[in-house]
Design a protein around this motif. Sequence first.
Motif, PDB file in Angstrom:
ATOM      1  N   ALA A 136      41.066  15.395  -1.780  1.00 54.94           N
ATOM      2  CA  ALA A 136      40.403  16.534  -1.991  1.00 54.94           C
ATOM      3  C   ALA A 136      39.923  16.567  -3.668  1.00 54.94           C
ATOM      4  CB  ALA A 136      41.584  17.651  -2.278  1.00 54.94           C
ATOM      5  N   VAL A 137      38.765  16.980  -3.853  1.00 50.22           N
ATOM      6  CA  VAL A 137      38.203  16.889  -5.197  1.00 50.22           C
ATOM      7  C   VAL A 137      38.068  18.282  -5.696  1.00 50.22           C
ATOM      8  CG1 VAL A 137      36.264  16.059  -6.460  1.00 50.22           C
ATOM      9  CG2 VAL A 137      37.066  15.065  -4.390  1.00 50.22           C
ATOM     10  N   PRO A 138      39.021  18.957  -6.441  1.00 50.83           N
ATOM     11  CA  PRO A 138      38.675  19.900  -6.843  1.00 50.83           C
ATOM     12  C   PRO A 138      37.531  20.415  -7.955  1.00 50.83           C
ATOM     13  CG  PRO A 138      40.532  19.027  -8.051  1.00 50.83           C
ATOM     14  CD  PRO A 138      39.910  17.959  -7.143  1.00 50.83           C
ATOM     15  N   ASP A 139      37.204  21.450  -7.963  1.00 50.49           N
ATOM     16  CA  ASP A 139      35.973  21.820  -8.909  1.00 50.49           C
ATOM     17  C   ASP A 139      36.169  22.548 -10.137  1.00 50.49           C
ATOM     18  OD1 ASP A 139      34.101  20.529  -7.540  1.00 50.49           O
ATOM     19  OD2 ASP A 139      33.311  22.092  -6.596  1.00 50.49           O
ATOM     20  N   GLU A 140      37.484  23.394 -10.131  1.00 45.55           N
ATOM     21  CA  GLU A 140      37.679  24.545 -10.929  1.00 45.55           C
ATOM     22  C   GLU A 140      39.317  24.380 -11.393  1.00 45.55           C
ATOM     23  OE1 GLU A 140      36.639  28.414  -9.584  1.00 45.55           O
ATOM     24  OE2 GLU A 140      34.447  27.696  -9.076  1.00 45.55           O
ATOM     25  N   GLN A 141      39.448  24.922 -12.248  1.00 43.95           N
ATOM     26  CA  GLN A 141      40.965  24.786 -13.014  1.00 43.95           C
ATOM     27  C   GLN A 141      42.032  25.503 -11.880  1.00 43.95           C
ATOM     28  OE1 GLN A 141      42.068  23.068 -15.332  1.00 43.95           O
ATOM     29  NE2 GLN A 141      43.917  23.638 -15.771  1.00 43.95           N
ATOM     30  N   ARG A 142      41.466  26.664 -11.514  1.00 44.27           N
ATOM     31  CA  ARG A 142      42.048  27.372 -10.402  1.00 44.27           C
ATOM     32  C   ARG A 142      42.125  26.868  -8.849  1.00 44.27           C
ATOM     33  NH1 ARG A 142      40.010  33.090 -11.221  1.00 44.27           N
ATOM     34  NH2 ARG A 142      41.197  33.304  -9.468  1.00 44.27           N
ATOM     35  N   TYR A 143      41.312  25.720  -8.562  1.00 45.93           N
ATOM     36  CA  TYR A 143      41.263  25.266  -7.329  1.00 45.93           C
ATOM     37  C   TYR A 143      40.767  26.218  -6.453  1.00 45.93           C
ATOM     38  CZ  TYR A 143      43.993  21.634  -9.684  1.00 45.93           C
ATOM     39  OH  TYR A 143      44.885  20.893 -10.433  1.00 45.93           O
ATOM     40  N   SER A 144      39.918  26.934  -6.744  1.00 44.32           N
ATOM     41  CA  SER A 144      39.400  27.906  -5.657  1.00 44.32           C
ATOM     42  C   SER A 144      38.371  27.248  -5.051  1.00 44.32           C
ATOM     43  CB  SER A 144      38.713  29.291  -6.341  1.00 44.32           C
ATOM     44  OG  SER A 144      37.624  29.062  -7.473  1.00 44.32           O
ATOM     45  N   GLY A 145      37.661  26.309  -5.345  1.00 46.47           N
ATOM     46  CA  GLY A 145      36.504  25.462  -4.880  1.00 46.47           C
ATOM     47  C   GLY A 145      36.908  23.859  -4.685  1.00 46.47           C
ATOM     48  N   THR A 146      36.909  23.604  -3.574  1.00 47.46           N
ATOM     49  CA  THR A 146      37.384  22.215  -3.378  1.00 47.46           C
ATOM     50  C   THR A 146      36.444  21.457  -2.137  1.00 47.46           C
ATOM     51  OG1 THR A 146      39.694  22.531  -3.943  1.00 47.46           O
ATOM     52  CG2 THR A 146      39.300  20.587  -2.716  1.00 47.46           C
ATOM     53  N   THR A 147      36.444  20.248  -2.108  1.00 47.78           N
ATOM     54  CA  THR A 147      35.515  19.425  -1.181  1.00 47.78           C
ATOM     55  C   THR A 147      36.717  18.417  -0.653  1.00 47.78           C
ATOM     56  OG1 THR A 147      33.448  19.357  -1.965  1.00 47.78           O
ATOM     57  CG2 THR A 147      33.722  17.873  -0.708  1.00 47.78           C
ATOM     58  N   PHE A 148      36.927  18.543   0.754  1.00 51.63           N
ATOM     59  CA  PHE A 148      37.983  17.666   1.280  1.00 51.63           C
ATOM     60  C   PHE A 148      37.342  16.631   2.170  1.00 51.63           C
ATOM     61  CE2 PHE A 148      39.882  21.847   1.119  1.00 51.63           C
ATOM     62  CZ  PHE A 148      41.065  21.490   0.391  1.00 51.63           C
ATOM     63  N   ALA A 149      37.680  15.601   1.892  1.00 55.35           N
ATOM     64  CA  ALA A 149      37.103  14.238   2.774  1.00 55.35           C
ATOM     65  C   ALA A 149      38.157  13.903   3.819  1.00 55.35           C
ATOM     66  CB  ALA A 149      37.072  13.013   1.659  1.00 55.35           C
ATOM     67  N   VAL A 150      37.516  14.071   5.189  1.00 53.72           N
ATOM     68  CA  VAL A 150      38.672  14.078   6.320  1.00 53.72           C
ATOM     69  C   VAL A 150      38.190  12.525   6.967  1.00 53.72           C
ATOM     70  CG1 VAL A 150      39.552  15.040   8.450  1.00 53.72           C
ATOM     71  CG2 VAL A 150      39.091  16.624   6.376  1.00 53.72           C
ATOM     72  N   GLN A 151      38.919  11.644   7.010  1.00 58.75           N
ATOM     73  CA  GLN A 151      38.538  10.170   7.468  1.00 58.75           C
ATOM     74  C   GLN A 151      38.875  10.331   9.089  1.00 58.75           C
ATOM     75  OE1 GLN A 151      37.169   7.852   5.789  1.00 58.75           O
ATOM     76  NE2 GLN A 151      37.474   9.420   4.104  1.00 58.75           N
ATOM     77  N   GLU A 152      38.318   9.659   9.885  1.00 54.61           N
ATOM     78  CA  GLU A 152      38.305   9.412  11.327  1.00 54.61           C
ATOM     79  C   GLU A 152      38.065  10.739  12.036  1.00 54.61           C
ATOM     80  OE1 GLU A 152      41.840   7.130  12.280  1.00 54.61           O
ATOM     81  OE2 GLU A 152      41.223   5.833  10.776  1.00 54.61           O
ATOM     82  N   GLU A 153      37.291  11.532  11.608  1.00 59.80           N
ATOM     83  CA  GLU A 153      36.773  12.947  12.519  1.00 59.80           C
ATOM     84  C   GLU A 153      35.251  13.141  12.246  1.00 59.80           C
ATOM     85  OE1 GLU A 153      38.728  14.688  14.075  1.00 59.80           O
ATOM     86  OE2 GLU A 153      40.731  13.811  13.504  1.00 59.80           O
ATOM     87  N   ASP A 154      34.917  13.950  13.111  1.00 61.66           N
ATOM     88  CA  ASP A 154      33.467  14.368  13.200  1.00 61.66           C
ATOM     89  C   ASP A 154      33.183  15.569  13.458  1.00 61.66           C
ATOM     90  OD1 ASP A 154      34.291  14.948  15.837  1.00 61.66           O
ATOM     91  OD2 ASP A 154      33.561  13.181  16.687  1.00 61.66           O
ATOM     92  N   HIS A 155      32.165  16.184  14.079  1.00 64.89           N
ATOM     93  CA  HIS A 155      31.635  17.631  14.141  1.00 64.89           C
ATOM     94  C   HIS A 155      32.541  18.136  14.833  1.00 64.89           C
ATOM     95  CE1 HIS A 155      27.820  16.914  12.652  1.00 64.89           C
ATOM     96  NE2 HIS A 155      27.607  15.847  13.238  1.00 64.89           N
ATOM     97  N   THR A 156      33.499  17.781  15.842  1.00 62.78           N
ATOM     98  CA  THR A 156      34.421  18.447  16.469  1.00 62.78           C
ATOM     99  C   THR A 156      35.433  19.232  15.655  1.00 62.78           C
ATOM    100  OG1 THR A 156      34.015  17.012  18.608  1.00 62.78           O
ATOM    101  CG2 THR A 156      36.001  18.478  18.627  1.00 62.78           C
TER     102      THR A 156
END
Length: 102
Positions: free
Chosen positions: A2-22
């Motif tokens: 996870a890569v948090p954007d804010e101190q409060r962690y209200s926005g985050t981008t999660f990188a999920v390996q070995e998964e796809d659109h499903t």
Amino acid sequence: MAVPDEQRYSGTTFAVQEEDHTLANTLRFFLNKNPQVTFCGYSIPHPTEDAVNIRVQTTGEVTASQALVGACEECAKVCRHTRAVFDNALDRFKQQNPTQGQ
């Protein structure tokens, strides 16, 4: 990861390996049903990569991680229900058609 954007962690981008659109689209669906989620989307970094990036932003009442965990739990609940309904229907079919259900 996870890569948090804010101190409060209200926005985050999660990188999920070995998964796809499903999985990504399913989680996006459940996340967007949550009234505390203000944005959710996903992207596939590159067609040759076996990973997805899921972006979650919340109102701040819950963290992005909490929202994602909730979406995963809801997804698992729906899968368990679907499996139970399928198994019951299959059992009924086998009882009604003893020679075809093998």
